[in-house]
Scaffold this motif. Structure first.
Motif, PDB file in Angstrom:
ATOM      1  N   ARG A 177       0.787  -1.151   0.072  1.00  0.00           N
ATOM      2  CA  ARG A 177      -0.040   0.090  -0.044  1.00  0.00           C
ATOM      3  C   ARG A 177       0.908   1.308   0.053  1.00  0.00           C
ATOM      4  N   LEU A 178       0.740   1.918  -1.003  1.00  0.00           N
ATOM      5  CA  LEU A 178       1.459   3.351  -0.959  1.00  0.00           C
ATOM      6  C   LEU A 178       0.595   4.229  -0.383  1.00  0.00           C
ATOM      7  N   SER A 179       1.301   5.358   0.069  1.00  0.00           N
ATOM      8  CA  SER A 179       0.595   6.570   0.695  1.00  0.00           C
ATOM      9  C   SER A 179       1.119   7.810   0.112  1.00  0.00           C
ATOM     10  N   CYS A 180       0.355   8.969  -0.168  1.00  0.00           N
ATOM     11  CA  CYS A 180       0.499  10.081  -0.440  1.00  0.00           C
ATOM     12  C   CYS A 180      -0.014  11.376   0.795  1.00  0.00           C
ATOM     13  N   ALA A 181       0.813  11.827   1.149  1.00  0.00           N
ATOM     14  CA  ALA A 181       0.514  13.000   2.187  1.00  0.00           C
ATOM     15  C   ALA A 181       0.859  14.336   1.625  1.00  0.00           C
ATOM     16  N   ALA A 182      -0.205  14.905   1.515  1.00  0.00           N
ATOM     17  CA  ALA A 182      -0.103  16.472   1.066  1.00  0.00           C
ATOM     18  C   ALA A 182      -0.124  17.352   2.279  1.00  0.00           C
ATOM     19  N   SER A 183       0.598  18.447   2.193  1.00  0.00           N
ATOM     20  CA  SER A 183       0.554  19.437   3.027  1.00  0.00           C
ATOM     21  C   SER A 183       0.894  20.786   2.253  1.00  0.00           C
ATOM     22  N   GLY A 184       0.779  21.865   3.165  1.00  0.00           N
ATOM     23  CA  GLY A 184       0.689  23.300   2.570  1.00  0.00           C
ATOM     24  C   GLY A 184      -0.689  23.740   2.223  1.00  0.00           C
TER      25      GLY A 184
ATOM     26  N   PHE B 121       0.777   8.161 -10.732  1.00  0.00           N
ATOM     27  CA  PHE B 121       1.608   7.812 -12.051  1.00  0.00           C
ATOM     28  C   PHE B 121       2.870   6.694 -11.807  1.00  0.00           C
ATOM     29  N   ARG B 122       3.362   6.384 -12.742  1.00  0.00           N
ATOM     30  CA  ARG B 122       4.865   5.640 -12.454  1.00  0.00           C
ATOM     31  C   ARG B 122       5.467   5.995 -13.583  1.00  0.00           C
ATOM     32  N   GLN B 123       7.088   5.583 -13.326  1.00  0.00           N
ATOM     33  CA  GLN B 123       7.925   5.934 -14.258  1.00  0.00           C
ATOM     34  C   GLN B 123       8.975   4.568 -14.189  1.00  0.00           C
ATOM     35  N   ALA B 124       9.161   3.875 -15.029  1.00  0.00           N
ATOM     36  CA  ALA B 124      10.321   2.645 -15.273  1.00  0.00           C
ATOM     37  C   ALA B 124      11.387   3.301 -15.791  1.00  0.00           C
ATOM     38  N   PRO B 125      12.501   2.765 -15.395  1.00  0.00           N
ATOM     39  CA  PRO B 125      13.824   3.234 -16.046  1.00  0.00           C
ATOM     40  C   PRO B 125      13.790   3.197 -17.488  1.00  0.00           C
ATOM     41  N   GLY B 126      14.164   4.478 -18.228  1.00  0.00           N
ATOM     42  CA  GLY B 126      14.138   4.662 -19.607  1.00  0.00           C
ATOM     43  C   GLY B 126      12.712   4.979 -20.174  1.00  0.00           C
ATOM     44  N   GLN B 127      11.592   5.111 -19.402  1.00  0.00           N
ATOM     45  CA  GLN B 127      10.408   5.383 -19.969  1.00  0.00           C
ATOM     46  C   GLN B 127       9.930   6.713 -19.275  1.00  0.00           C
TER      47      GLN B 127
ATOM     48  N   ALA C  81       8.482   0.167 -10.838  1.00  0.00           N
ATOM     49  CA  ALA C  81       8.652   1.596 -11.213  1.00  0.00           C
ATOM     50  C   ALA C  81       8.778   2.504  -9.951  1.00  0.00           C
ATOM     51  N   VAL C  82       9.127   3.490 -10.385  1.00  0.00           N
ATOM     52  CA  VAL C  82       8.914   4.729  -9.229  1.00  0.00           C
ATOM     53  C   VAL C  82       7.633   5.198  -9.539  1.00  0.00           C
ATOM     54  N   TYR C  83       6.718   5.151  -8.355  1.00  0.00           N
ATOM     55  CA  TYR C  83       5.348   5.701  -8.265  1.00  0.00           C
ATOM     56  C   TYR C  83       5.371   7.031  -7.583  1.00  0.00           C
TER      57      TYR C  83
ATOM     58  N   HIS D 220      -1.069  19.409 -11.672  1.00  0.00           N
ATOM     59  CA  HIS D 220      -0.378  20.784 -11.172  1.00  0.00           C
ATOM     60  C   HIS D 220       0.934  20.454 -10.282  1.00  0.00           C
ATOM     61  N   TYR D 221       0.499  19.456  -9.243  1.00  0.00           N
ATOM     62  CA  TYR D 221       1.653  19.287  -8.263  1.00  0.00           C
ATOM     63  C   TYR D 221       2.049  17.835  -8.040  1.00  0.00           C
ATOM     64  N   TRP D 222       3.170  17.646  -8.102  1.00  0.00           N
ATOM     65  CA  TRP D 222       3.797  16.322  -8.038  1.00  0.00           C
ATOM     66  C   TRP D 222       4.880  16.138  -6.763  1.00  0.00           C
ATOM     67  N   GLY D 223       4.767  14.767  -6.279  1.00  0.00           N
ATOM     68  CA  GLY D 223       5.682  14.243  -5.368  1.00  0.00           C
ATOM     69  C   GLY D 223       7.062  13.701  -6.095  1.00  0.00           C
ATOM     70  N   GLN D 224       7.813  13.344  -5.265  1.00  0.00           N
ATOM     71  CA  GLN D 224       9.288  13.049  -5.618  1.00  0.00           C
ATOM     72  C   GLN D 224       9.155  11.544  -6.110  1.00  0.00           C
ATOM     73  N   GLY D 225       8.272  10.746  -5.692  1.00  0.00           N
ATOM     74  CA  GLY D 225       8.206   9.208  -5.892  1.00  0.00           C
ATOM     75  C   GLY D 225       8.641   8.388  -4.928  1.00  0.00           C
ATOM     76  N   THR D 226       8.182   6.967  -4.857  1.00  0.00           N
ATOM     77  CA  THR D 226       8.612   6.088  -4.216  1.00  0.00           C
ATOM     78  C   THR D 226       8.856   4.884  -5.044  1.00  0.00           C
ATOM     79  N   GLN D 227       9.853   4.271  -4.885  1.00  0.00           N
ATOM     80  CA  GLN D 227      10.406   3.221  -5.720  1.00  0.00           C
ATOM     81  C   GLN D 227       9.474   1.778  -5.201  1.00  0.00           C
ATOM     82  N   VAL D 228       8.879   0.869  -6.369  1.00  0.00           N
ATOM     83  CA  VAL D 228       8.380  -0.140  -5.977  1.00  0.00           C
ATOM     84  C   VAL D 228       8.801  -1.260  -6.732  1.00  0.00           C
ATOM     85  N   THR D 229       9.593  -2.280  -6.371  1.00  0.00           N
ATOM     86  CA  THR D 229      10.288  -3.274  -6.984  1.00  0.00           C
ATOM     87  C   THR D 229       9.274  -4.649  -6.834  1.00  0.00           C
TER      88      THR D 229
END
Length: 126
Positions: free
Chosen positions: A19-26, A37-43, A92-94, A114-123
């Motif tokens: 389970r992935l979580s994303c906490a928003a602040s501000g 979203f997700r991003q695999a190496p080279g994609q 990927a990085v989620y 508009h806003y994006w997090g830095q991502g968390t790696q899922v293998t």
């Protein structure tokens, strides 16, 4: 300053769960759509799932339908991605996204968000 911070990534076996979580602040995001979203190496960055402002509508990439579930807790300003039966190709990085512009196919377009997090790696190991 708006921040989206993802957590919960790591190594998981195929067929397991994570389970992935994303906490928003501000600022409160209870009135904003949120997504993953997700991003695999080279994609490029690809859509995974999104949830509407009210939480009543959800959207999924076809390949994750029935396996992943997006949900939100507006009181905690947090969105979740429950990954069940992940596959090695889900590795990927989620990244978490918040506040999307409306328009054609808005959940799936990177440019909508508009806003994006830095991502968390899922293998996912086979």
């Amino acid at each position: 300053q708006v921040q989206l911070v993802e957590s919960g990534g790591g190594l998981v076996q195929a067929g397991g769960s994570l389970r992935l979580s994303c906490a928003a602040s501000g600022r409160p995001f209870s009135t904003a759509a949120m997504g993953w979203f997700r991003q695999a190496p080279g994609q490029g960055r690809g859509f995974v799932a999104a949830i509407s402002r009210s939480g009543s509508n959800t959207y999924y990439k076809d390949s994750v339908k029935g396996r992943f579930t997006i949900s939100r807790d507006s009181a905690k300003n947090t969105v979740y991605l429950q990954m069940s039966s992940p596959l090695p190709e889900d590795t990927a990085v989620y990244l978490c996204a918040a506040e999307a512009l409306s328009g054609y196919d808005w959940p799936r377009r990177v440019s909508s968000w508009h806003y994006w997090g830095q991502g968390t790696q899922v293998t996912v190991s086979s």
